[in-house]
Design an enzyme around this catalytic site. Structure first.
Site, PDB file in Angstrom:
ATOM      1  N   ASP A   1       0.907  -0.635  -0.021  1.00  0.00           N
ATOM      2  CA  ASP A   1      -0.409   0.116   0.052  1.00  0.00           C
ATOM      3  C   ASP A   1       1.129   1.391  -0.229  1.00  0.00           C
ATOM      4  OD1 ASP A   1      -2.998  -1.294   0.179  1.00  0.00           O
ATOM      5  OD2 ASP A   1      -1.987  -1.659   1.878  1.00  0.00           O
TER       6      ASP A   1
ATOM      7  N   LYS B   1       2.385   4.347   1.745  1.00  0.00           N
ATOM      8  CA  LYS B   1       1.981   5.065   2.901  1.00  0.00           C
ATOM      9  C   LYS B   1       1.694   6.888   3.088  1.00  0.00           C
ATOM     10  CE  LYS B   1       4.182   5.463   7.385  1.00  0.00           C
ATOM     11  NZ  LYS B   1       3.468   6.164   8.050  1.00  0.00           N
TER      12      LYS B   1
ATOM     13  N   ARG C   1      -4.087   9.027  10.721  1.00  0.00           N
ATOM     14  CA  ARG C   1      -5.183   7.435  10.488  1.00  0.00           C
ATOM     15  C   ARG C   1      -6.125   7.507  11.324  1.00  0.00           C
ATOM     16  NH1 ARG C   1      -1.803   1.651  12.644  1.00  0.00           N
ATOM     17  NH2 ARG C   1      -3.201   0.950  12.259  1.00  0.00           N
TER      18      ARG C   1
ATOM     19  N   ARG D   1      -5.240   7.388  15.715  1.00  0.00           N
ATOM     20  CA  ARG D   1      -4.043   6.869  16.832  1.00  0.00           C
ATOM     21  C   ARG D   1      -5.083   7.182  17.459  1.00  0.00           C
ATOM     22  NH1 ARG D   1       1.447   4.653  13.413  1.00  0.00           N
ATOM     23  NH2 ARG D   1       2.145   4.067  15.546  1.00  0.00           N
TER      24      ARG D   1
ATOM     25  N   GLU E   1      -6.156   6.331   6.130  1.00  0.00           N
ATOM     26  CA  GLU E   1      -5.380   7.353   6.090  1.00  0.00           C
ATOM     27  C   GLU E   1      -6.885   8.880   5.565  1.00  0.00           C
ATOM     28  OE1 GLU E   1      -2.632   8.627   7.867  1.00  0.00           O
ATOM     29  OE2 GLU E   1      -2.322   6.747   8.168  1.00  0.00           O
TER      30      GLU E   1
ATOM     31  N   PHE F   1      -7.755   1.021   4.257  1.00  0.00           N
ATOM     32  CA  PHE F   1      -6.480   0.039   3.729  1.00  0.00           C
ATOM     33  C   PHE F   1      -7.059  -1.070   4.330  1.00  0.00           C
ATOM     34  CE2 PHE F   1      -4.578   3.022   6.691  1.00  0.00           C
ATOM     35  CZ  PHE F   1      -4.335   2.418   8.138  1.00  0.00           C
TER      36      PHE F   1
ATOM     37  N   ARG G   1       3.093  -4.915  17.086  1.00  0.00           N
ATOM     38  CA  ARG G   1       3.480  -4.070  16.252  1.00  0.00           C
ATOM     39  C   ARG G   1       4.349  -5.490  16.086  1.00  0.00           C
ATOM     40  NH1 ARG G   1       5.992   0.645  15.551  1.00  0.00           N
ATOM     41  NH2 ARG G   1       5.140   1.286  17.480  1.00  0.00           N
TER      42      ARG G   1
ATOM     43  N   LYS H   1       6.699  -0.778   7.586  1.00  0.00           N
ATOM     44  CA  LYS H   1       6.796   0.420   5.918  1.00  0.00           C
ATOM     45  C   LYS H   1       8.426   0.071   5.791  1.00  0.00           C
ATOM     46  CE  LYS H   1       7.372   2.542  10.895  1.00  0.00           C
ATOM     47  NZ  LYS H   1       6.524   3.253  11.920  1.00  0.00           N
TER      48      LYS H   1
END
Length: 600
Positions: free
Chosen positions: A259, A261, A266, A281, A311, A351, A428, A434
């Site tokens: 995707d 970024k 967000r 976020r 986003e 997304f 995470r 990323k």
């Protein structure tokens, strides 16, 4: 439940730094807590009255206001209290000292014969503070002072100490959500081995008080069945970082959905019937900032109940091109939101899909989530599916990355399409990686660090705090470990604004969750998150990040520079010590791979 129990435990917790001891003591408190008020007790430990996502008013009580209430409660003048406060530096301790002195005097005068006041209960404290927070309009100031003074009058010295600290936003017991989760698992789940179940429930419904109440009353089995609920935010899934495209593809299983970024805000967008909720976020309710987004989602995304993520991007109204992220800040400052919508229009790039019509999509692989998401978004000019490709080719990944940069994106997100690539709420991991623009530095990426201390400036900046101690988050120990001292990159206006924030956050001693060998001129409560870039990561005896990994010291950033504030991130969302370690190892690997110069 009597409030004095909480005050007594807070007093003991404040004296402990070991996380194991904190967890054990907190679990002991939970065992003594009435199951009907466990949610309120958890909120109080968190230093709040309710979850942030409700968008309810905060207490917002200034020191002058608190001093007035304490004066009324104790019959000590405002001036005398202010004098004591300047000497002690802790309004809670001032309240304790005054009440303690008065209590001793009354015992001597009446030999214990006076009638004891009715004990304060958790319910009474919580309900009265809720009234203080929500009271508005004419006469509300007097109502707030009267309620607060009433609580302080009935409070014991220790209760008054922690009441004042709670209202002042300086509880100082050093407990984060991770420690609360540990204690809940031990108390109601049967032990630490049940912690993943408690944490997953919290990740799906980011209301720790609510999770505690369900667990206390229904047990661990009830938590196992928790699904996302529109209106209660899900803790966002987070990405790891790498700078080598080949390594990225290898990490995610050699084929990826990639995707753009985007450089925006967000947003987690919920629909529950005819209601739309938008959460940041940080899980704050930002629906009022984006009524246009709420309208677009309602109109162009099919379904009665769903949770989607994307986003929110500022766009040029003429060309549709992406505009800088900073333009979204104007929406927060504008008093007229309708004017802001015209001046700073936005599009939404979705997304992910986490919930749809009663079905939990967080447990489904990305391929299935994306397919469903694409099927429910109608073709329109405002809500889009994130620009993406599916590839197993390193060169195509690089080409797509440069395409994203040329179109105004920050980089790309490389996402696993493996069958087990679920939505890892609140975690995470390597399912998402990323890949951001190289800032022409040995550091391949920026980091987001928490400000934990400040130093006085010299020369032109004398009299101001102009350099700042920054820390990474250690999720395993629930502490903040220092990484660097940053002084460059700030404008004069940013430094001026920062002085006010420091005044609200400063403290005489390090926060219990801050691990530092460096001693700043003033310590700060971890709250502000900044994006930082630097020349490289090195080992330094001055810093504590990953200090257990290297005998020479901790990891540090050389020549750090401030890029921007990250108001969308909480301190626990900051770059972790593990990420800093991975960046350091990756940097060493690059150096080792460089061909050495050879003399001819």
């Amino acid at each position: 439940m009597e409030f004095k129990i909480i005050a007594e435990y807070f007093d003991r917790l404040e004296k402990i730094s070991s996380r194991l001891q904190l967890t054990s003591l907190l679990a002991d408190l939970f065992k003594k807590t009435d199951k009907n008020v466990i949610d309120k007790v958890v909120y109080i430990i968190q230093g709040k009255l309710w979850p942030d996502f409700l968008g309810m008013p905060e207490l917002g009580i200034g020191e002058k206001f608190l001093i007035r209430a304490l004066s009324i409660a104790t019959s000590v003048s405002d001036d005398e209290i202010e004098k004591m406060y300047k000497s002690v530096g802790d309004l809670g301790q001032v309240a304790f000292d005054i009440k303690q002195k008065q209590q001793s005097a009354s015992i001597l005068a009446f030999l214990g014969a006076q009638k004891a006041s009715k004990p304060l209960t958790v319910e009474k404290v919580y309900d009265d503070l809720a009234k203080v927070a929500t009271s508005t309009g004419e006469g509300s100031r007097d109502i707030k002072i009267r309620l607060l003074a009433g609580l302080l009058k009935d409070a014991s010295p220790l209760e008054a100490k922690y009441l004042v600290r709670f209202v002042d936003g300086r509880l100082r017991v050093g407990i984060g959500d991770a420690t609360i989760l540990d204690a809940l698992a031990i108390t109601f789940g049967g032990g630490q081995n049940f912690r993943p179940i408690v944490e997953r429930a919290y990740n799906l419904r980011a209301d720790l008080g609510n999770i505690a109440k369900i667990l206390a009353n229904g047990g661990i089995e009830q938590l196992k069945n928790i699904k996302p609920q529109p209106g209660i935010p899900i803790r966002p899934m987070l990405a790891e970082r790498l700078s080598d495209p080949a390594e990225m593809l290898s990490k995610v299983g050699n084929i990826a959905l990639v995707d753009y970024k985007y450089d925006g805000e967000r947003g987690q967008i919920h629909k529950a019937g005819d209601k739309i909720f938008i959460f940041s976020r940080r899980l704050e309710n930002i629906t009022n900032q984006y009524p246009d987004v709420a309208e677009y989602i309602s109109k162009y995304v099919k379904g009665n109940e769903f949770i989607v993520e994307g986003e929110i991007i500022p766009v040029d109204p003429e060309t549709g091109e992406m505009r800088p992220f900073q333009e979204l800040m104007h929406r927060k400052r504008k008093s007229d939101i309708h004017e802001a919508i015209k001046e700073y229009p936005v599009n939404v790039f979705l997304f992910d899909l986490m919930y749809y019509e009663g079905e939990d999509y967080t447990v489904k692989p990305l391929s299935e989530r994306r397919k469903k998401l694409e099927s429910i978004v109608e073709d329109n000019d405002y809500v889009h599916i994130a620009t993406h490709i599916i590839t197993d080719n390193v060169e195509k990944l690089k080409e797509f990355f440069y395409q994203a940069i040329s179109e105004g994106a920050e980089g790309v997100m490389v996402k696993s399409l493996a069958p087990d690539a679920i939505y890892q709420a609140g975690s995470r991991g390597w399912l998402w990686i990323k890949f951001k623009r190289d800032y022409q530095s040995e550091m391949a990426d920026t980091v987001d660090l928490v400000m934990v201390g400040a130093f006085h400036g010299k020369g032109r900046k004398g009299g101001k705090y102009s350099s700042f101690l920054m820390a990474a988050y250690n999720p395993d120990k629930d502490v903040f470990e220092t990484v660097c001292k940053v002084a460059s990159g700030f404008t004069d206006a940013e430094l001026d604004d920062l002085q006010k924030k420091i005044a609200e956050l400063k403290r005489d001693t390090p926060h219990p969750r801050v691990v530092s060998t460096m001693v700043p001129d003033v310590w700060l409560t971890p709250a502000l998150v900044a994006e930082i870039i630097g020349a490289e990561i090195t080992i330094s005896p001055l810093h504590t990040c990953c200090k257990d990994q290297y005998a020479e010291g901790g990891l540090s950033i050389r020549f750090p520079r401030f890029i921007r504030w990250r108001p969308d991130k909480s301190p626990e969302d900051a770059t972790t010590n593990r990420e800093i370690l991975e960046m350091y190892k990756s940097q060493l690997k690059k150096i080792e791979e460089k061909p050495s110069d050879q003399s001819v």
